[in-house]
Scaffold this motif. Structure first.
Motif, PDB file in Angstrom:
ATOM      1  N   VAL A  67      50.693  65.978 109.897  1.00 55.41           N
ATOM      2  CA  VAL A  67      50.495  65.425 111.238  1.00 55.41           C
ATOM      3  C   VAL A  67      49.176  65.881 111.853  1.00 55.41           C
ATOM      4  O   VAL A  67      48.671  65.249 112.786  1.00 55.41           O
ATOM      5  CB  VAL A  67      51.662  65.812 112.177  1.00 55.41           C
ATOM      6  N   CYS A  68      48.601  66.966 111.350  1.00 56.33           N
ATOM      7  CA  CYS A  68      47.348  67.479 111.912  1.00 56.33           C
ATOM      8  C   CYS A  68      46.132  66.977 111.144  1.00 56.33           C
ATOM      9  O   CYS A  68      45.006  67.392 111.431  1.00 56.33           O
ATOM     10  CB  CYS A  68      47.349  69.003 111.919  1.00 56.33           C
ATOM     11  N   ALA A  69      46.343  66.099 110.130  1.00 50.30           N
ATOM     12  CA  ALA A  69      45.278  65.508 109.313  1.00 50.30           C
ATOM     13  C   ALA A  69      44.661  66.491 108.329  1.00 50.30           C
ATOM     14  O   ALA A  69      43.610  66.224 107.755  1.00 50.30           O
ATOM     15  CB  ALA A  69      44.186  64.887 110.185  1.00 50.30           C
ATOM     16  N   THR A  70      45.305  67.658 108.104  1.00 46.55           N
ATOM     17  CA  THR A  70      44.850  68.552 107.041  1.00 46.55           C
ATOM     18  C   THR A  70      45.143  67.899 105.696  1.00 46.55           C
ATOM     19  O   THR A  70      46.258  67.446 105.457  1.00 46.55           O
ATOM     20  CB  THR A  70      45.573  69.910 107.133  1.00 46.55           C
TER      21      THR A  70
ATOM     22  N   SER B  45      41.197  65.023 119.423  1.00 42.38           N
ATOM     23  CA  SER B  45      41.279  65.168 117.967  1.00 42.38           C
ATOM     24  C   SER B  45      42.727  65.119 117.485  1.00 42.38           C
ATOM     25  O   SER B  45      43.044  64.428 116.499  1.00 42.38           O
ATOM     26  CB  SER B  45      40.624  66.483 117.545  1.00 42.38           C
ATOM     27  N   LEU B  46      43.637  65.851 118.184  1.00 44.86           N
ATOM     28  CA  LEU B  46      45.044  65.835 117.769  1.00 44.86           C
ATOM     29  C   LEU B  46      45.666  64.468 118.039  1.00 44.86           C
ATOM     30  O   LEU B  46      46.489  63.986 117.245  1.00 44.86           O
ATOM     31  CB  LEU B  46      45.827  66.933 118.485  1.00 44.86           C
ATOM     32  N   ALA B  47      45.287  63.831 119.144  1.00 43.81           N
ATOM     33  CA  ALA B  47      45.800  62.488 119.438  1.00 43.81           C
ATOM     34  C   ALA B  47      45.386  61.510 118.337  1.00 43.81           C
ATOM     35  O   ALA B  47      46.179  60.671 117.897  1.00 43.81           O
ATOM     36  CB  ALA B  47      45.291  62.017 120.796  1.00 43.81           C
ATOM     37  N   ALA B  48      44.137  61.619 117.872  1.00 44.45           N
ATOM     38  CA  ALA B  48      43.659  60.752 116.801  1.00 44.45           C
ATOM     39  C   ALA B  48      44.382  61.050 115.490  1.00 44.45           C
ATOM     40  O   ALA B  48      44.708  60.133 114.720  1.00 44.45           O
ATOM     41  CB  ALA B  48      42.149  60.924 116.626  1.00 44.45           C
ATOM     42  N   ALA B  49      44.651  62.340 115.218  1.00 42.60           N
ATOM     43  CA  ALA B  49      45.368  62.717 113.999  1.00 42.60           C
ATOM     44  C   ALA B  49      46.788  62.162 114.010  1.00 42.60           C
ATOM     45  O   ALA B  49      47.286  61.668 112.988  1.00 42.60           O
ATOM     46  CB  ALA B  49      45.396  64.238 113.864  1.00 42.60           C
ATOM     47  N   LEU B  50      47.462  62.217 115.170  1.00 39.64           N
ATOM     48  CA  LEU B  50      48.812  61.669 115.275  1.00 39.64           C
ATOM     49  C   LEU B  50      48.821  60.153 115.128  1.00 39.64           C
ATOM     50  O   LEU B  50      49.718  59.585 114.494  1.00 39.64           O
ATOM     51  CB  LEU B  50      49.430  62.069 116.616  1.00 39.64           C
ATOM     52  N   GLU B  51      47.812  59.497 115.690  1.00 38.23           N
ATOM     53  CA  GLU B  51      47.721  58.041 115.555  1.00 38.23           C
ATOM     54  C   GLU B  51      47.540  57.657 114.085  1.00 38.23           C
ATOM     55  O   GLU B  51      48.167  56.716 113.590  1.00 38.23           O
ATOM     56  CB  GLU B  51      46.545  57.532 116.384  1.00 38.23           C
ATOM     57  N   ARG B  52      46.690  58.404 113.383  1.00 39.53           N
ATOM     58  CA  ARG B  52      46.482  58.154 111.948  1.00 39.53           C
ATOM     59  C   ARG B  52      47.769  58.419 111.171  1.00 39.53           C
ATOM     60  O   ARG B  52      48.141  57.646 110.273  1.00 39.53           O
ATOM     61  CB  ARG B  52      45.363  59.049 111.431  1.00 39.53           C
ATOM     62  N   PHE B  53      48.480  59.498 111.532  1.00 38.74           N
ATOM     63  CA  PHE B  53      49.728  59.849 110.849  1.00 38.74           C
ATOM     64  C   PHE B  53      50.758  58.731 111.006  1.00 38.74           C
ATOM     65  O   PHE B  53      51.386  58.315 110.032  1.00 38.74           O
ATOM     66  CB  PHE B  53      50.264  61.158 111.417  1.00 38.74           C
ATOM     67  N   HIS B  54      50.923  58.220 112.231  1.00 42.58           N
ATOM     68  CA  HIS B  54      51.881  57.135 112.460  1.00 42.58           C
ATOM     69  C   HIS B  54      51.467  55.863 111.720  1.00 42.58           C
ATOM     70  O   HIS B  54      52.324  55.126 111.222  1.00 42.58           O
ATOM     71  CB  HIS B  54      52.006  56.856 113.955  1.00 42.58           C
ATOM     72  N   ARG B  55      50.176  55.637 111.651  1.00 41.69           N
ATOM     73  CA  ARG B  55      49.698  54.423 110.974  1.00 41.69           C
ATOM     74  C   ARG B  55      49.974  54.479 109.477  1.00 41.69           C
ATOM     75  O   ARG B  55      50.373  53.480 108.863  1.00 41.69           O
ATOM     76  CB  ARG B  55      48.199  54.251 111.236  1.00 41.69           C
ATOM     77  N   LEU B  56      49.797  55.650 108.878  1.00 40.91           N
ATOM     78  CA  LEU B  56      49.974  55.777 107.433  1.00 40.91           C
ATOM     79  C   LEU B  56      51.419  56.058 107.027  1.00 40.91           C
ATOM     80  O   LEU B  56      51.874  55.599 105.976  1.00 40.91           O
ATOM     81  CB  LEU B  56      49.065  56.894 106.891  1.00 40.91           C
ATOM     82  N   ALA B  57      52.136  56.817 107.854  1.00 43.63           N
ATOM     83  CA  ALA B  57      53.509  57.217 107.499  1.00 43.63           C
ATOM     84  C   ALA B  57      54.545  56.237 108.010  1.00 43.63           C
ATOM     85  O   ALA B  57      55.670  56.197 107.500  1.00 43.63           O
ATOM     86  CB  ALA B  57      53.800  58.612 108.036  1.00 43.63           C
ATOM     87  N   GLY B  58      54.195  55.440 109.027  1.00 43.24           N
ATOM     88  CA  GLY B  58      55.173  54.530 109.611  1.00 43.24           C
ATOM     89  C   GLY B  58      56.186  55.291 110.445  1.00 43.24           C
ATOM     90  O   GLY B  58      55.880  56.339 111.021  1.00 43.24           O
ATOM     91  N   GLU B  59      57.404  54.797 110.500  1.00 44.92           N
ATOM     92  CA  GLU B  59      58.454  55.469 111.271  1.00 44.92           C
ATOM     93  C   GLU B  59      58.877  56.752 110.567  1.00 44.92           C
ATOM     94  O   GLU B  59      59.064  56.774 109.350  1.00 44.92           O
ATOM     95  CB  GLU B  59      59.658  54.541 111.435  1.00 44.92           C
TER      96      GLU B  59
END
Length: 255
Positions: free
Chosen positions: A30-33, A116-130
């Motif tokens: 979730v943190c884009a690491t 930065s964390l908001a962008a990482a979460l947006e990327r996480f939701h986009r790639l992981a879905g629900e």
């Protein structure tokens, strides 16, 4: 089918752990690491948890207040025109980890770490879905579980966890549950017995009296600090759908 939120780390026994999912064979945090050798680890290991993932977990598990909250707040001790921070729902804590003021902000410049964390979460939701976050749906009640001290140097002696402070009743910092402990910390045991006796005698009378109270506050969002609550106030705990009511207020110095 939603992917379960799991703990990932490079080492199976220690190091830094991250919240994330396994998207097929690809670990996604979730943190884009990013690291190809991130793998599932067990709960309650000796890992330290990534601070960004800790705040992201709060964001994912906190129910938004019906009344809504300001999109941005200033940090504590700064003016309304200082750098704006994105608040974690239900908390006076920014996405970046800074404690926030209860007031809204008029600043146009937004904290880069919050963004930065908001962008990482947006990327996480986009790639992981629900994502499925394991949550019991009520306040955790772990009073009968013994815990290991921070560093897990002594796994023989278990401690009772004080839910309000997060530390042991004896003041020892804790790392996680230790149900296999063979000995219970004596100071924790004494303090917990006193608290259990108090609950069995005092709290029933207080709850009976509280049933006749009228709610002192009629607000949709309580944006102040816990110290501002008074006897009779109704409040919610982040991540828990239950309604709570203040039975009594004690001075912090006296516990």
């Amino acid at each position: 089918m939603p992917l379960p939120l799991i703990r990932l780390s490079i080492s199976p026994t220690n190091g830094t752990a991250h919240h994330g999912v396994m998207a097929g064979t690809e670990p996604l945090t979730v943190c884009a690491t990013h690291a190809t050798d991130l793998a599932l680890i067990a709960e309650n290991t000796a890992h330290s948890l990534c601070q960004s993932c800790t705040r992201a977990w709060l964001i994912l598990t906190t129910h938004p207040h019906p009344g809504g909250e300001p999109d941005l707040r200033p940090a504590v001790g700064t003016g309304k025109s200082a750098t704006a921070h994105r608040p974690i729902p239900g908390h006076l804590l920014g996405y970046c980890g800074n404690p926030l003021d209860a007031r809204p902000t008029s600043a146009r410049r937004v904290c880069a770490n919050c963004s930065s964390l908001a962008a990482a979460l947006e990327r996480f939701h986009r790639l992981a879905g629900e994502v499925r976050v394991l949550f019991e749906g009520s306040c955790p009640r772990d009073e009968d579980v013994l815990w290991a001290p921070n560093g897990r140097g002594n796994l023989v002696t278990g401690h009772r966890r004080h839910a309000a402070s997060g530390t042991a009743w004896c003041g020892t910092p804790l790392s996680g549950p230790n149900p296999d402990a063979s000995t219970e910390c004596a100071p924790c045991r004494r303090a917990w017995r006193n608290e259990r006796d108090r609950r069995s005698t005092v709290l029933p009378r207080m709850r009976s009296r509280a049933r006749w109270w009228h709610q002192r506050r009629n607000v949709e969002t309580f944006s102040g600090r816990a110290a501002d609550l008074n006897t009779g106030d109704v409040y919610t705990v982040s991540g828990c759908p239950d309604q709570h009511q203040v039975l009594t207020v004690t001075h912090p110095a006296r516990g």
